[in-house]
Motif scaffolding. Structure first.
Motif, PDB file in Angstrom:
ATOM      1  N   ASP A 103       0.172   5.265  -4.942  1.00  0.00           N
ATOM      2  CA  ASP A 103       1.314   6.039  -5.898  1.00  0.00           C
ATOM      3  C   ASP A 103       2.087   4.953  -6.737  1.00  0.00           C
ATOM      4  N   ALA A 104       1.362   3.981  -6.899  1.00  0.00           N
ATOM      5  CA  ALA A 104       2.194   2.862  -8.045  1.00  0.00           C
ATOM      6  C   ALA A 104       2.003   3.551  -9.300  1.00  0.00           C
ATOM      7  N   ARG A 109       0.881  -1.206   0.038  1.00  0.00           N
ATOM      8  CA  ARG A 109       0.128  -0.025  -0.040  1.00  0.00           C
ATOM      9  C   ARG A 109       1.060   1.316  -0.058  1.00  0.00           C
ATOM     10  N   ALA A 110       2.037   1.143  -0.474  1.00  0.00           N
ATOM     11  CA  ALA A 110       2.829   2.289  -0.639  1.00  0.00           C
ATOM     12  C   ALA A 110       4.175   1.926  -1.781  1.00  0.00           C
ATOM     13  N   PHE A 111       3.924   2.693  -2.764  1.00  0.00           N
ATOM     14  CA  PHE A 111       4.920   2.306  -3.956  1.00  0.00           C
ATOM     15  C   PHE A 111       5.950   3.512  -4.440  1.00  0.00           C
ATOM     16  N   LEU A 112       7.023   3.254  -4.703  1.00  0.00           N
ATOM     17  CA  LEU A 112       7.852   4.370  -5.573  1.00  0.00           C
ATOM     18  C   LEU A 112       7.463   4.592  -6.714  1.00  0.00           C
ATOM     19  N   GLY A 152      -9.575  -3.537  -9.730  1.00  0.00           N
ATOM     20  CA  GLY A 152      -8.399  -2.938  -9.936  1.00  0.00           C
ATOM     21  C   GLY A 152      -7.133  -3.701  -9.344  1.00  0.00           C
ATOM     22  N   MET A 153      -6.101  -3.020  -9.755  1.00  0.00           N
ATOM     23  CA  MET A 153      -4.775  -3.539  -9.168  1.00  0.00           C
ATOM     24  C   MET A 153      -3.611  -2.402  -9.330  1.00  0.00           C
ATOM     25  N   ALA A 154      -3.083  -2.151  -8.121  1.00  0.00           N
ATOM     26  CA  ALA A 154      -1.888  -1.204  -8.211  1.00  0.00           C
ATOM     27  C   ALA A 154      -0.672  -2.271  -8.452  1.00  0.00           C
ATOM     28  N   LEU A 155       0.246  -1.665  -9.180  1.00  0.00           N
ATOM     29  CA  LEU A 155       1.539  -2.526  -9.374  1.00  0.00           C
ATOM     30  C   LEU A 155       2.660  -1.595  -9.457  1.00  0.00           C
ATOM     31  N   GLY A 156       3.699  -2.042  -9.176  1.00  0.00           N
ATOM     32  CA  GLY A 156       4.887  -1.126  -9.109  1.00  0.00           C
ATOM     33  C   GLY A 156       5.980  -1.680  -8.055  1.00  0.00           C
ATOM     34  N   TYR A 157       6.873  -1.051  -8.037  1.00  0.00           N
ATOM     35  CA  TYR A 157       7.987  -1.351  -6.873  1.00  0.00           C
ATOM     36  C   TYR A 157       7.760  -0.858  -5.578  1.00  0.00           C
TER      37      TYR A 157
END
Length: 235
Positions: A137-138, A20-23, A204-209
């Motif tokens: 923030d993804a 729940r927190a992305f770069l 939906g889906m958040a995706l990232g680092y």
């Protein structure tokens, strides 16, 4: 049996959790295509492969975030606006009951505890709810849809495909957060992504680092032991 492979697969599954927190580090289109190609090996009834995935980055991602965040802010200020929104199917039960309500509360207060949000602090809760629509923030938002005329089995099919996306992403150093929170705004989402009238939003889906320094990513949800949910029958 290749024990190294077993350990690697098991570790990938165990280490996956909702981030729940992305770069803001970008994810290449080639990598996203690779993940989706692998994920599409999910099974589906009679191989109909019912899923459709909208991959939002850059300006289109920002447009959706801005529009849905604005809708959520207006809804928080005026709950009567809820009549203009709604899910196409019920993700959660109308009435919670044990043991599920206790697990839900444990999850919610576990997260809020890390963020120092106390019971009754409605403004802080509303701000955290809004984070869903900022994709935490993804840099990538994935939105999974199905044709409305398909049956409940197709929702099972797309769910397996979604799990594959999360596992394939994890093996490549990425993290995810599947989000049913977008479902009440399904019409707005479908409008922004240019979906057809015959489609319905599944999630939906958040995706990232993942942001390794954000405290919320230290929260790992518990699981009940296998004896609590499995029934072994041999006679």
């Amino acid at each position: 049996m290749d024990q190294n492979l077993v350990r690697a697969v098991d570790q990938t599954i165990r280490s996956r959790h909702s981030v729940r927190a992305f770069l803001d580090t970008p994810v290449s289109t080639e990598l996203l295509k690779d993940i989706l190609t692998v994920a599409s090996r999910a099974p589906s009834g009679t191989n109909i492969q019912p899923w459709k995935v909208y991959v939002l980055t850059g300006k289109k991602r920002d447009e959706l975030v801005q529009r849905v965040c604005q809708a959520q802010i207006e809804l928080q200020a005026n709950p009567a606006l809820a009549e203009h929104y709604g899910e196409t199917f019920s993700y959660y039960p109308q009435q919670w009951f044990s043991p599920f309500i206790e697990r839900r509360r444990e999850n919610g207060w576990g997260l809020y505890g890390l963020l120092n949000i106390q019971k009754g602090e409605k403004e802080k809760m509303a701000r955290q709810q809004l984070r869903n629509y900022e994709l935490f923030d993804a840099p990538v938002g994935l939105f999974f849809t199905l044709h409305k005329a398909l049956g409940i089995g197709s929702k099972m099919d797309v769910s397996m495909m979604i799990q594959n996306v999360m596992i394939a992403a994890k093996t490549r150093g990425l993290d995810t957060c599947p989000q049913a929170a977008w479902n009440p705004f399904n019409q707005l989402v479908l409008e922004v992504v240019g979906a057809g009238q015959e489609e319905e939003l599944i999630c939906g889906m958040a995706l990232g680092y993942a942001d390794p320094d954000h405290i919320i990513n230290s929260y790992i949800t518990p699981r009940v032991p296998v004896e609590e949910f499995a029934v072994f029958l041999n006679h």
